[in-house]
Design a protein around this motif. Structure first.
Motif, PDB file in Angstrom:
ATOM      1  N   LYS B 257       0.839  -1.198   0.000  1.00  0.00           N
ATOM      2  CA  LYS B 257       0.000   0.000   0.000  1.00  0.00           C
ATOM      3  C   LYS B 257       0.869   1.242   0.000  1.00  0.00           C
ATOM      4  O   LYS B 257       1.852   1.311   0.733  1.00  0.00           O
ATOM      5  CB  LYS B 257      -0.919  -0.002   1.222  1.00  0.00           C
ATOM      6  CG  LYS B 257      -2.032  -1.024   1.107  1.00  0.00           C
ATOM      7  CD  LYS B 257      -2.969  -0.930   2.285  1.00  0.00           C
ATOM      8  CE  LYS B 257      -3.986  -2.053   2.256  1.00  0.00           C
ATOM      9  NZ  LYS B 257      -4.589  -2.256   3.557  1.00  0.00           N
ATOM     10  N   ALA B 258       0.447   2.216  -0.811  1.00  0.00           N
ATOM     11  CA  ALA B 258       1.272   3.414  -0.976  1.00  0.00           C
ATOM     12  C   ALA B 258       1.158   4.326   0.236  1.00  0.00           C
ATOM     13  O   ALA B 258       0.181   4.287   0.983  1.00  0.00           O
ATOM     14  CB  ALA B 258       0.833   4.155  -2.221  1.00  0.00           C
ATOM     15  N   LEU B 259       2.189   5.140   0.388  1.00  0.00           N
ATOM     16  CA  LEU B 259       2.153   6.224   1.367  1.00  0.00           C
ATOM     17  C   LEU B 259       2.038   7.524   0.585  1.00  0.00           C
ATOM     18  O   LEU B 259       2.481   7.611  -0.560  1.00  0.00           O
ATOM     19  CB  LEU B 259       3.434   6.240   2.196  1.00  0.00           C
ATOM     20  CG  LEU B 259       3.721   5.019   3.043  1.00  0.00           C
ATOM     21  CD1 LEU B 259       5.086   5.153   3.676  1.00  0.00           C
ATOM     22  CD2 LEU B 259       2.664   4.869   4.103  1.00  0.00           C
ATOM     23  N   TYR B 260       1.466   8.529   1.200  1.00  0.00           N
ATOM     24  CA  TYR B 260       1.302   9.805   0.516  1.00  0.00           C
ATOM     25  C   TYR B 260       1.999  10.902   1.293  1.00  0.00           C
ATOM     26  O   TYR B 260       1.911  10.951   2.516  1.00  0.00           O
ATOM     27  CB  TYR B 260      -0.179  10.159   0.388  1.00  0.00           C
ATOM     28  CG  TYR B 260      -0.981   9.087  -0.293  1.00  0.00           C
ATOM     29  CD1 TYR B 260      -0.974   8.984  -1.685  1.00  0.00           C
ATOM     30  CD2 TYR B 260      -1.729   8.188   0.445  1.00  0.00           C
ATOM     31  CE1 TYR B 260      -1.689   7.995  -2.313  1.00  0.00           C
ATOM     32  CE2 TYR B 260      -2.458   7.189  -0.176  1.00  0.00           C
ATOM     33  CZ  TYR B 260      -2.436   7.098  -1.559  1.00  0.00           C
ATOM     34  OH  TYR B 260      -3.139   6.125  -2.171  1.00  0.00           O
ATOM     35  N   VAL B 366       8.244   0.784   0.244  1.00  0.00           N
ATOM     36  CA  VAL B 366       6.858   1.166   0.027  1.00  0.00           C
ATOM     37  C   VAL B 366       6.819   2.273  -1.010  1.00  0.00           C
ATOM     38  O   VAL B 366       7.664   3.172  -0.976  1.00  0.00           O
ATOM     39  CB  VAL B 366       6.240   1.674   1.348  1.00  0.00           C
ATOM     40  CG1 VAL B 366       4.760   1.894   1.204  1.00  0.00           C
ATOM     41  CG2 VAL B 366       6.537   0.718   2.471  1.00  0.00           C
ATOM     42  N   PRO B 367       5.892   2.215  -1.961  1.00  0.00           N
ATOM     43  CA  PRO B 367       5.761   3.350  -2.881  1.00  0.00           C
ATOM     44  C   PRO B 367       5.276   4.591  -2.138  1.00  0.00           C
ATOM     45  O   PRO B 367       4.362   4.505  -1.337  1.00  0.00           O
ATOM     46  CB  PRO B 367       4.717   2.872  -3.894  1.00  0.00           C
ATOM     47  CG  PRO B 367       4.011   1.750  -3.231  1.00  0.00           C
ATOM     48  CD  PRO B 367       4.979   1.120  -2.295  1.00  0.00           C
ATOM     49  N   VAL B 368       5.951   5.709  -2.410  1.00  0.00           N
ATOM     50  CA  VAL B 368       5.564   6.973  -1.764  1.00  0.00           C
ATOM     51  C   VAL B 368       5.131   7.936  -2.852  1.00  0.00           C
ATOM     52  O   VAL B 368       5.867   8.174  -3.804  1.00  0.00           O
ATOM     53  CB  VAL B 368       6.741   7.569  -0.969  1.00  0.00           C
ATOM     54  CG1 VAL B 368       6.304   8.861  -0.299  1.00  0.00           C
ATOM     55  CG2 VAL B 368       7.232   6.592   0.067  1.00  0.00           C
ATOM     56  N   LEU B 369       3.920   8.457  -2.735  1.00  0.00           N
ATOM     57  CA  LEU B 369       3.390   9.354  -3.764  1.00  0.00           C
ATOM     58  C   LEU B 369       3.214  10.751  -3.203  1.00  0.00           C
ATOM     59  O   LEU B 369       2.937  10.920  -2.019  1.00  0.00           O
ATOM     60  CB  LEU B 369       2.016   8.843  -4.230  1.00  0.00           C
ATOM     61  CG  LEU B 369       1.954   7.398  -4.683  1.00  0.00           C
ATOM     62  CD1 LEU B 369       0.526   7.045  -5.031  1.00  0.00           C
ATOM     63  CD2 LEU B 369       2.860   7.186  -5.886  1.00  0.00           C
ATOM     64  N   PHE B 370       3.389  11.760  -4.095  1.00  0.00           N
ATOM     65  CA  PHE B 370       3.092  13.134  -3.706  1.00  0.00           C
ATOM     66  C   PHE B 370       1.619  13.393  -3.953  1.00  0.00           C
ATOM     67  O   PHE B 370       1.050  12.947  -4.949  1.00  0.00           O
ATOM     68  CB  PHE B 370       3.903  14.120  -4.540  1.00  0.00           C
ATOM     69  CG  PHE B 370       5.368  14.129  -4.185  1.00  0.00           C
ATOM     70  CD1 PHE B 370       5.770  14.561  -2.928  1.00  0.00           C
ATOM     71  CD2 PHE B 370       6.319  13.718  -5.089  1.00  0.00           C
ATOM     72  CE1 PHE B 370       7.104  14.591  -2.592  1.00  0.00           C
ATOM     73  CE2 PHE B 370       7.658  13.748  -4.755  1.00  0.00           C
ATOM     74  CZ  PHE B 370       8.053  14.174  -3.509  1.00  0.00           C
ATOM     75  N   ARG B 371       1.015  14.107  -3.050  1.00  0.00           N
ATOM     76  CA  ARG B 371      -0.373  14.509  -3.290  1.00  0.00           C
ATOM     77  C   ARG B 371      -0.506  15.905  -2.698  1.00  0.00           C
ATOM     78  O   ARG B 371      -0.625  16.074  -1.484  1.00  0.00           O
ATOM     79  CB  ARG B 371      -1.312  13.531  -2.587  1.00  0.00           C
ATOM     80  CG  ARG B 371      -2.761  13.720  -2.947  1.00  0.00           C
ATOM     81  CD  ARG B 371      -3.611  12.909  -2.020  1.00  0.00           C
ATOM     82  NE  ARG B 371      -3.857  11.562  -2.500  1.00  0.00           N
ATOM     83  CZ  ARG B 371      -4.486  10.652  -1.781  1.00  0.00           C
ATOM     84  NH1 ARG B 371      -4.904  10.926  -0.569  1.00  0.00           N
ATOM     85  NH2 ARG B 371      -4.706   9.451  -2.269  1.00  0.00           N
ATOM     86  N   PHE B 372      -0.428  16.910  -3.605  1.00  0.00           N
ATOM     87  CA  PHE B 372      -0.350  18.276  -3.104  1.00  0.00           C
ATOM     88  C   PHE B 372      -1.657  18.991  -3.282  1.00  0.00           C
ATOM     89  O   PHE B 372      -2.388  18.776  -4.245  1.00  0.00           O
ATOM     90  CB  PHE B 372       0.752  19.049  -3.833  1.00  0.00           C
ATOM     91  CG  PHE B 372       2.121  18.496  -3.548  1.00  0.00           C
ATOM     92  CD1 PHE B 372       2.507  18.251  -2.244  1.00  0.00           C
ATOM     93  CD2 PHE B 372       3.002  18.210  -4.571  1.00  0.00           C
ATOM     94  CE1 PHE B 372       3.743  17.742  -1.965  1.00  0.00           C
ATOM     95  CE2 PHE B 372       4.252  17.705  -4.302  1.00  0.00           C
ATOM     96  CZ  PHE B 372       4.621  17.460  -2.999  1.00  0.00           C
ATOM     97  N   THR B 373      -1.945  19.899  -2.352  1.00  0.00           N
ATOM     98  CA  THR B 373      -3.155  20.709  -2.464  1.00  0.00           C
ATOM     99  C   THR B 373      -2.900  21.955  -3.297  1.00  0.00           C
ATOM    100  O   THR B 373      -3.823  22.570  -3.779  1.00  0.00           O
ATOM    101  CB  THR B 373      -3.636  21.121  -1.068  1.00  0.00           C
ATOM    102  OG1 THR B 373      -2.514  21.608  -0.333  1.00  0.00           O
ATOM    103  CG2 THR B 373      -4.240  19.953  -0.344  1.00  0.00           C
ATOM    104  N   SER B 374      -1.654  22.360  -3.415  1.00  0.00           N
ATOM    105  CA  SER B 374      -1.338  23.454  -4.328  1.00  0.00           C
ATOM    106  C   SER B 374      -0.002  23.117  -4.975  1.00  0.00           C
ATOM    107  O   SER B 374       0.692  22.211  -4.535  1.00  0.00           O
ATOM    108  CB  SER B 374      -1.257  24.787  -3.578  1.00  0.00           C
ATOM    109  OG  SER B 374      -0.250  24.704  -2.602  1.00  0.00           O
TER     110      SER B 374
END
Lengths: 641, 406
Positions: B257-260, B366-374
């Motif tokens: 499971k990915a981390l964000y 672990v896959p680490v993904l970026f998830r940005f609000t801006s």
């Protein structure tokens, strides 16, 4: 009616008719027939006891199991027959025992010149101190609980030496109970002769965050052996001798992953095995002569017959283990307390200050008598519990033994620290008897389980028992709208903590002089039951989190058991006319009237709930305290502007 | 009855005064926003301002000393101290420029401008109908500004106000109310900031992360340097907060499971804003469902556990030996938080690598993904290239906007 008042006499009459019991020479004991009249005799001996098939002859002699005494206090049930103090050692055995204890008394009574560790162990071997509780089949003396406690009284006067002896006996007790025939054959004769000295290695220096123990054992199927690694601390050792460690290690059940498969296993590890190493000696606060060490286990290979009981099931045997260690530990405490009291009594007789004899001061007198009462209660509880274990088959005395230790240690520490006030600054000079006593008392309080843990254990065991018995009632009380009848009945009930209504008629089972004491016990039991029911109703199964209330419950339960045991003992002493029995009556009355008040206070606090009894304030404060990591108020003279 | 009427009148008069003041303040604000203060334009824009030279707007040396000197010069200019109310308003307005807006001594110097004894009411009517309303309102506004900025008056100020307005004066009533509430509010914050708040962004970021980490008392705040990694592009600091509990959660996190990395979120410390990012995993719904209290039968007291050998005392919620930690929220499990000097993707990547190197090896699997609000710039070069200013956490929002518009 009048004849029922003194049941001891009536029971004696009954014994006369029952010849089989008389041949065993037990004059005062709960009878088998009386058990039938009990309403709770569902737990009979045949009830799920697989080992009853291969019972030893002495087990067959025992009477059928009774309902647990102290656990039943929590549901307001008393076993009145048990107000007869158990006399488990037959008359002629008793005199024999006294004769064999005599040399021990002499040995420990006279001042011994300090000798080497080696020769001490040798002397103990000659005195037979290692084989007291080993069955006769295995070259031991074959004493039961009570007899072995009596026989180990002389050595318990030396607290440090006694620690290792008691630890040895605890392992023997456990081996006797749960060891396989092979293990018994292999170890018991050695242990009995003192060629092998056993000791428990249970506690660790730091506890792991998640697991039970840092010491782990793994089963290697290819070799069929266990591999044990880790380190145990606070192990009472006898260096220079071959030792047998009873090690509790964490194991993982095969095929069951994760937390569910986690268990603990009890191993018997010989100190001569490869990988066993004695670590450094702990610089302990008290009991300095005892050799308390760390023990390292490094990949120790253990065969399967070194597993005591079933693997992964150590928790099940823990009960027997702690029961035995609690009882034997209490004996050390009782002896130390007696010694402290004797010394203080001597001091107060000998000392005169400003023309006033110390013994004439009311303060001294009250203090001495309080200590006497405590010790009387401790001793009564100890031998009552041992008697229960001896007299009845597979009797559940877990709670009684825990209470005995809890009460003993608490009071012992009180006695030891109150001496300071009486003797003054001199009491803490190094080498003074009071100082050594205080140190040893403190050490005993931490040896094995701590007081807080014991308190939790007492109340949790009681609540467990009560929860099973009161479950349906509690469910109804917690859902009042579904059970209006139940609630209505509760409304009409007129009993209260201040005014409990009882119909136990305990006074019919003790000497009439103890009527008042019996009434105190009755009321206290009723209050305990009310408090337990209230706690269960109020918190449901979240009651396990109310530890502050549980500590109160533990104190209530131990006070009641102390009252019970003292009353039973005093009644017996007075009826058969032991020396100073009238003062025993007074002692029991004092214990009971003080106990009743204490129980009343504690139960009122429980009834008040956490908003009334200040618990809520304390819990709130602790939150800030942990946040600030310590004392948080600023200096009293701080300016704000 | 009479008393109530008086109160009403007072209320109205106060309101009117405040209203007047507010319009005055707005004018002031307008003039302040003007980058090149032009006295003439200002005069034209606000008709109700008397023509007074504002020495504060034209001062060269903007320090506390020069400020106090100007007040002194005004005091000694002539005995009448004409236009002292206007002077005080102007002085109040310009405090921030001189950096003295939190200085009690300066406020006292301003009150000292008022003449002593003249404004003390001599009879009941004067007292109740706000004797010298303009002057009183001026000092009330001064006190109000102090209150807003959290400057606590002292007893000397009480004596000064007593000498100027007497016991019945409204400023003194205001003072008393302030002295009742302000000490109570002063230390009410559960996260007290050092006084003065440090100016260094790293220090502030560390304070912010520490503040957020107070949810778990065992949290450790570490300051990493990205130059410790050999392939980091940005050379900056990373303030990372993580507790042993979170490390454990990370260890137990499924490798599939990915981390964000989520953010940037804002936290304000006094008047400074810090951007921070979280390392988050999706909630472990299965686990949370197990803990659902509704499934527990609280009424069932028939199986209470008894622990042996120093085992943890049983709890109602961990019958399976499980406890929900504070980090396991319904919308996700927070595994760590950080604030970096540049708030770039590169610095966040460095953060993950540094976490991996410092006791969390599992994060590498672990896959680490970026998830940005801006929009978040990739590296510090981009910011410098576009805005030409060194990246500061404070000015980043606008830069983000710029990069987006580009």
């Amino acid at each position: 009616m009048r004849s029922a008042l003194f049941s001891g006499a009536s029971r004696l009459l009954r014994y006369n008719r029952n010849s089989t019991l008389l041949t065993r020479g037990r004059s005062s004991r709960a009878t088998a027939s009386s058990l039938d009249s009990q309403q709770h005799d569902a737990v009979a001996s045949e009830d799920g006891k697989p080992e009853s098939v291969e019972e030893s002859p002495e087990q067959q002699q025992q009477l059928p199991t009774r309902e647990p005494l102290a656990k039943n206090f929590f549901i307001g049930v008393v076993d009145k027959e048990l107000l007869a103090y158990p006399e488990v050692i037959p008359r002629d055995d008793m005199s024999q025992l006294e004769n064999s204890v005599l040399p021990l008394k002499n040995y420990f009574g006279e001042a011994r010149e300090p000798e080497g560790q080696k020769s001490t162990a040798e002397t103990f071997r000659q005195l037979g101190l290692y084989g007291l509780n080993v069955p006769k089949d295995f070259e031991g003396k074959g004493y039961g609980w009570s007899a072995s406690l009596i026989a180990s009284e002389p050595d318990s006067s030396d607290t440090s030496l006694s620690l290792s002896l008691q630890s040895h006996r605890v392992v023997v007790d456990l081996l006797k109970e749960v060891g396989s025939p092979l293990q018994k054959q292999r170890y018991l004769p050695e242990l009995s002769a003192g060629r092998l000295i056993a000791t428990e290695a249970i506690y660790e220096y730091t506890l792991p965050e998640e697991d039970y123990f840092n010491t782990k054992a793994e089963f290697q199927p290819e070799t069929g052996k266990w591999s044990l690694s880790g380190e145990k601390a606070f192990v009472v050792c006898t260096p220079g001798e071959r030792q047998l460690f009873l090690v509790l290690a964490q194991t993982q059940q095969p095929n069951v992953p994760g937390v569910l498969g986690r268990g603990s296993t009890i191993f018997l590890v010989d100190s001569q095995q490869e990988g066993v190493r004695l670590g450094e000696k702990h610089a302990t606060f008290g009991c300095k002569e005892a050799d308390i060490r760390r023990v390292h286990f490094d990949q120790v290979k253990l065969s399967e017959d070194q597993v005591l009981g079933l693997p992964h099931d150590g928790n099940r045997y823990s009960e027997q283990l702690v029961r035995s260690s609690r009882l034997r530990g209490s004996l050390v405490g009782v002896s130390l307390a007696k010694k402290l009291l004797n010394e203080l009594a001597q001091y107060s007789v000998d000392t005169t200050q400003c023309g006033v004899e110390l013994k004439e001061l009311e303060l001294t007198r009250v203090h001495l008598s309080r200590a006497l009462c405590s010790i009387y209660a401790m001793e009564s509880m100890l031998f009552m519990t041992a008697g229960l274990l001896d007299e009845f088959r597979a009797q559940d005395a877990t709670l009684e033994s825990a209470i005995t230790k809890y009460f003993t240690l608490q009071k012992l520490y009180q006695i030891a620290s109150q001496n300071l006030g009486l003797v003054g600054p001199k009491s803490l000079l190094s080498g003074e008897a009071t100082e050594v006593g205080l140190r040893n008392a403190a050490q005993l309080c931490t040896q094995g389980e701590s007081l807080d843990t014991l308190g939790m254990f007492i109340s949790l065991s009681g609540l467990q028992h009560a929860g099973q018995a009161l479950n349906s009632g509690v469910r109804k009380s917690r859902n009042p709208l579904f059970h209006p009848g139940h609630i209505f009945a509760k409304f009409l009930d007129t009993k209260s903590v201040d005014n409990p209504k009882t119909s136990m008629k305990l006074s019919e089972h003790v000497h009439p002089s103890l009527d008042a004491a019996a009434l105190c016990i009755e009321h206290s039991v009723a209050r305990l039951q009310m408090a337990v029911e209230l706690m269960l109703t109020r918190h449901g199964n979240a009651v396990v989190e109310r530890q502050s209330e549980m500590q109160r419950l533990a104190e209530v339960a131990s006070t009641i058991y102390a009252m019970w045991a003292s009353t039973a003992r005093a009644s017996r002493s007075y009826c058969i006319g032991l020396p100073l029995a009238d003062h025993e009556l007074l002692t029991a009355t004092a214990i009971c009237s003080e106990g009743r008040d204490r129980v009343h206070t504690l139960c009122t606090e429980i009834f008040g709930g956490n908003f009334v009894n200040n618990d809520n304030n304390l819990v709130r404060l602790s939150k800030q305290l942990t946040k600030s990591r310590g004392y948080f108020p600023v200096h009293p003279l701080t300016f704000n502007f | 009855m009479l008393r109530r009427v008086q109160c009403l009148i007072r209320l109205h008069s106060n309101g009117r005064q405040a209203l007047q003041f507010r319009s005055y303040a707005k004018d002031g604000a307008n003039s302040k926003q003007n980058p090149n203060p032009n006295p003439r334009a200002q005069k034209q824009g606000s008709k109700n301002l008397p023509a007074v030279r504002n020495p504060f707007a034209t001062a060269q040396d903007r320090t506390k000393d020069s400020y106090l000197t100007m007040v002194e010069i005004f005091n000694e200019r002539d005995v009448h101290r004409r236009n002292h109310v206007e002077f005080i308003y102007a002085a109040l307005k310009n405090m921030a420029d001189f950096g003295v807006e939190r200085d009690l001594e300066v406020y006292k110097a301003l009150i000292n401008v008022m003449p002593k004894g003249k404004f003390i009411p001599t009879n009941l009517f004067q007292a109740e109908f706000m004797h010298y309303p303009k002057q009183q309102q001026c000092i009330i506004d001064l006190l109000e500004q102090m209150e807003d900025l959290g400057v606590m008056p002292d007893y000397e100020m009480e004596a000064m106000l007593l000498n100027v307005f007497g016991r019945q004066g409204h400023p003194l009533r205001k003072y008393w109310r302030m002295m009742y509430w302000m000490p109570k509010f002063k230390n009410l914050s559960p996260w007290p900031l050092p006084d003065p708040v440090p100016d260094d962004t790293l220090e502030i970021a560390r304070l912010a992360v520490e503040r957020m980490c107070t949810v778990d008392l065992r949290s450790k705040v570490t300051v990493f340097e990205s130059k410790d990694l050999k392939d980091a592009i940005d050379d900056t600091w990373i303030v990372s907060g993580m507790s042993p509990e979170q490390e454990k959660l990370l260890r137990e996190h499924s490798r599939q499971k990915a981390l964000y990395i989520e953010g940037p979120f804002h936290i304000w410390l006094r008047n400074r804003r810090i951007n921070y990012f979280t390392l988050r995993a999706d909630p472990d719904t299965e686990f949370l469902a197990q803990l659902d209290e509704r499934q527990l039968d609280e009424d069932d007291v028939s199986n209470i556990e008894v622990p042996f050998f120093g085992r943890a005392p049983p709890r109602r919620h961990n019958q399976l030996g499980k406890l929900r930690s504070v980090h396991q929220q319904d919308d996700g499990t927070i595994l760590a938080i950080c604030a970096t000097g540049t708030s770039t993707k590169d610095s966040l990547l460095s953060w993950i690598r540094l976490l991996e190197a410092n006791g969390n090896p599992s994060i590498g699997e672990v896959p680490v993904l970026f998830r940005f609000t801006s929009t978040v710039p990739a590296k510090a070069k981009e910011i410098e290239g576009s805005a030409g200013v060194p990246a500061k956490s404070e000015s980043r929002c606008s830069e983000n906007g710029q990069t987006r518009s580009e």
